[in-house]
Design a protein around this motif. Structure first.
Motif, PDB file in Angstrom:
ATOM      1  N   ILE A 168       0.898  -1.063  -0.017  1.00  0.00           N
ATOM      2  CA  ILE A 168       0.098   0.190   0.086  1.00  0.00           C
ATOM      3  C   ILE A 168       0.856   1.182   0.007  1.00  0.00           C
ATOM      4  CG2 ILE A 168      -1.679   1.335   1.316  1.00  0.00           C
ATOM      5  CD1 ILE A 168      -2.718  -1.263   2.369  1.00  0.00           C
ATOM      6  N   VAL A 169       0.518   1.940  -0.741  1.00  0.00           N
ATOM      7  CA  VAL A 169       1.081   3.525  -0.979  1.00  0.00           C
ATOM      8  C   VAL A 169       0.411   4.598  -0.823  1.00  0.00           C
ATOM      9  CG1 VAL A 169       2.615   4.938  -2.388  1.00  0.00           C
ATOM     10  CG2 VAL A 169       2.804   2.665  -2.794  1.00  0.00           C
ATOM     11  N   LEU A 170       0.557   5.292   0.310  1.00  0.00           N
ATOM     12  CA  LEU A 170      -0.099   6.584   0.886  1.00  0.00           C
ATOM     13  C   LEU A 170       0.220   7.822  -0.119  1.00  0.00           C
ATOM     14  CD1 LEU A 170      -0.147   6.347   4.448  1.00  0.00           C
ATOM     15  CD2 LEU A 170      -1.305   5.048   2.998  1.00  0.00           C
ATOM     16  N   ARG A 171      -0.564   8.102  -1.110  1.00  0.00           N
ATOM     17  CA  ARG A 171      -0.147   9.027  -2.151  1.00  0.00           C
ATOM     18  C   ARG A 171      -0.740  10.539  -1.343  1.00  0.00           C
ATOM     19  NH1 ARG A 171      -2.049   8.389  -7.921  1.00  0.00           N
ATOM     20  NH2 ARG A 171      -0.653  10.083  -8.123  1.00  0.00           N
ATOM     21  N   ARG A 172      -1.803  10.631  -0.653  1.00  0.00           N
ATOM     22  CA  ARG A 172      -2.362  11.902   0.020  1.00  0.00           C
ATOM     23  C   ARG A 172      -2.521  11.334   1.641  1.00  0.00           C
ATOM     24  NH1 ARG A 172      -7.302  12.746  -1.920  1.00  0.00           N
ATOM     25  NH2 ARG A 172      -7.534  14.582  -1.146  1.00  0.00           N
ATOM     26  N   PRO A 173      -1.376  11.352   2.156  1.00  0.00           N
ATOM     27  CA  PRO A 173      -1.350  11.229   3.908  1.00  0.00           C
ATOM     28  C   PRO A 173      -2.314  12.169   4.388  1.00  0.00           C
ATOM     29  CG  PRO A 173       0.763  11.763   3.161  1.00  0.00           C
ATOM     30  CD  PRO A 173       0.082  11.432   1.879  1.00  0.00           C
ATOM     31  N   ALA A 174      -2.008  13.499   3.906  1.00  0.00           N
ATOM     32  CA  ALA A 174      -2.709  14.576   4.765  1.00  0.00           C
ATOM     33  C   ALA A 174      -4.343  14.473   4.461  1.00  0.00           C
ATOM     34  CB  ALA A 174      -2.370  15.902   3.912  1.00  0.00           C
ATOM     35  N   ALA A 175      -4.856  13.609   3.500  1.00  0.00           N
ATOM     36  CA  ALA A 175      -6.348  13.227   3.499  1.00  0.00           C
ATOM     37  C   ALA A 175      -6.669  12.532   4.539  1.00  0.00           C
ATOM     38  CB  ALA A 175      -6.539  13.004   1.887  1.00  0.00           C
ATOM     39  N   LEU A 176      -5.976  11.510   4.714  1.00  0.00           N
ATOM     40  CA  LEU A 176      -5.991  10.385   5.907  1.00  0.00           C
ATOM     41  C   LEU A 176      -6.070  11.249   7.186  1.00  0.00           C
ATOM     42  CD1 LEU A 176      -4.197   7.598   4.642  1.00  0.00           C
ATOM     43  CD2 LEU A 176      -6.561   8.024   4.328  1.00  0.00           C
ATOM     44  N   ARG A 177      -4.946  12.087   7.477  1.00  0.00           N
ATOM     45  CA  ARG A 177      -4.961  12.928   8.837  1.00  0.00           C
ATOM     46  C   ARG A 177      -5.989  13.642   9.075  1.00  0.00           C
ATOM     47  NH1 ARG A 177       0.398  13.883   6.733  1.00  0.00           N
ATOM     48  NH2 ARG A 177       1.707  12.072   7.541  1.00  0.00           N
ATOM     49  N   GLU A 178      -6.757  14.205   7.942  1.00  0.00           N
ATOM     50  CA  GLU A 178      -7.854  15.071   8.158  1.00  0.00           C
ATOM     51  C   GLU A 178      -9.051  13.916   8.801  1.00  0.00           C
ATOM     52  OE1 GLU A 178      -9.388  16.994   4.238  1.00  0.00           O
ATOM     53  OE2 GLU A 178      -7.361  18.186   4.458  1.00  0.00           O
ATOM     54  N   LEU A 179      -9.153  12.995   8.128  1.00  0.00           N
ATOM     55  CA  LEU A 179     -10.211  11.866   8.627  1.00  0.00           C
ATOM     56  C   LEU A 179      -9.901  11.610  10.179  1.00  0.00           C
ATOM     57  CD1 LEU A 179     -10.565   9.330   5.915  1.00  0.00           C
ATOM     58  CD2 LEU A 179     -12.279  10.828   6.414  1.00  0.00           C
ATOM     59  N   THR A 180      -8.637  11.382  10.444  1.00  0.00           N
ATOM     60  CA  THR A 180      -8.623  11.171  12.066  1.00  0.00           C
ATOM     61  C   THR A 180      -8.655  12.390  12.800  1.00  0.00           C
ATOM     62  OG1 THR A 180      -6.059  11.483  11.826  1.00  0.00           O
ATOM     63  CG2 THR A 180      -6.823   9.411  10.922  1.00  0.00           C
ATOM     64  N   ASP A 181      -8.667  13.605  12.512  1.00  0.00           N
ATOM     65  CA  ASP A 181      -8.806  14.604  13.413  1.00  0.00           C
ATOM     66  C   ASP A 181     -10.225  14.833  13.693  1.00  0.00           C
ATOM     67  OD1 ASP A 181      -7.839  16.911  14.901  1.00  0.00           O
ATOM     68  OD2 ASP A 181      -8.024  18.294  12.925  1.00  0.00           O
ATOM     69  N   VAL A 182     -10.707  13.946  14.640  1.00  0.00           N
ATOM     70  CA  VAL A 182     -11.935  13.938  14.967  1.00  0.00           C
ATOM     71  C   VAL A 182     -12.453  14.336  16.573  1.00  0.00           C
ATOM     72  CG1 VAL A 182     -12.796  12.425  13.330  1.00  0.00           C
ATOM     73  CG2 VAL A 182     -12.077  11.466  15.363  1.00  0.00           C
ATOM     74  N   ARG A 183     -11.225  14.444  17.273  1.00  0.00           N
ATOM     75  CA  ARG A 183     -11.316  14.756  18.796  1.00  0.00           C
ATOM     76  C   ARG A 183     -10.816  16.416  19.022  1.00  0.00           C
ATOM     77  NH1 ARG A 183      -9.606   9.205  21.828  1.00  0.00           N
ATOM     78  NH2 ARG A 183     -11.308   8.056  21.451  1.00  0.00           N
TER      79      ARG A 183
END
Length: 234
Positions: free
Chosen positions: A219-234
């Motif tokens: 698996i290659v993360l091309r847009r890790p910033a997009a994943l971090r936005e998802l995890t910023d829920v708290r």
């Protein structure tokens, strides 16, 4: 060279919260009765149900922790890298192993036997109290992890797992950050407490929008910033 080797062993133990609560002289005492074990790639270290008599720290190589699902398929629960430990509960309670462990690469392990550790602990009551505090903290974190599974939907849980895997096993590539560890969709589904079909659907959606891609099974993360936005829920 011998001193460096000693420091490497100590650092491997310190990677665990169990040993991080100990003083330098206490760690040095443990290292006096610790032993080394070499295992070849693919070799079984222990199986579920085996007598739990020791803790192990990985000095070189990698170890795969796995279990067999209800339908008889093997699933990866964790991959232990150099500087990490496994089997710590067996060190304390001596109960049978709950999972399987095998070397995914040629590995060198540091082994701390329960038969040596328990008498050492019995002579150090202050250390026992510190370890109780560590175990309580571990239980709290486990409770929080279960809460996360109950409260957060699959995209958030999967994004967190991929980011953590990238942190531990990531390697820069032309396309982004490649997770240098082959995990099947079943392995991922086990890590995020979801079905393989749901994980497959989510990965497909992320591939379509350019967030991740597959490179020869990695698996290659091309847009890790997009994943971090998802995890910023708290």
């Amino acid at each position: 060279m011998a001193r460096l080797e000693h420091n490497v062993k100590r650092a491997a133990l310190l990677a665990s919260s169990l040993f991080a609560a100990m003083r330098t002289e206490e760690l040095d005492e443990i290292l006096k009765f610790a032993s080394e074990r070499r295992v070849r790639r693919g070799q079984t270290i222990f199986q579920r149900g085996d007598n739990g008599s020791s803790l192990m720290a990985v000095l070189r190589g990698r170890v795969r922790i796995s279990s067999v699902s209800g339908d008889g398929k093997e699933v990866t629960l964790n991959v232990i890298s150099p500087g990490e430990i496994f089997g710590e509960f067996a060190l304390l309670d001596g109960k049978p192993r709950s999972n399987d462990a095998a070397a995914s690469e040629d590995a060198l392990l540091l082994v701390v036997e329960r038969r040596h550790f328990i008498p050492f602990l019995a002579k150090n009551q202050d250390l026992t109290l510190r370890l109780l505090s560590v175990l309580c903290d571990k239980l709290r974190r486990t409770s929080m992890a279960l809460e996360e599974i109950a409260l957060f939907d699959l995209p958030v849980r999967l994004a967190r797992v991929l980011l953590k895997l990238a942190e531990d096993y990531g390697r820069p590539s032309v396309a982004g950050t490649r997770i240098d560890l082959k995990l099947s969709q079943r392995d991922l589904s086990n890590l995020v407490a979801s079905s393989r079909e749901s994980v497959n659907k989510q990965l497909r959606a992320w591939r379509e929008n350019g967030t991740v891609e597959l490179d020869d099974g990695f698996i290659v993360l091309r847009r890790p910033a997009a994943l971090r936005e998802l995890t910023d829920v708290r």
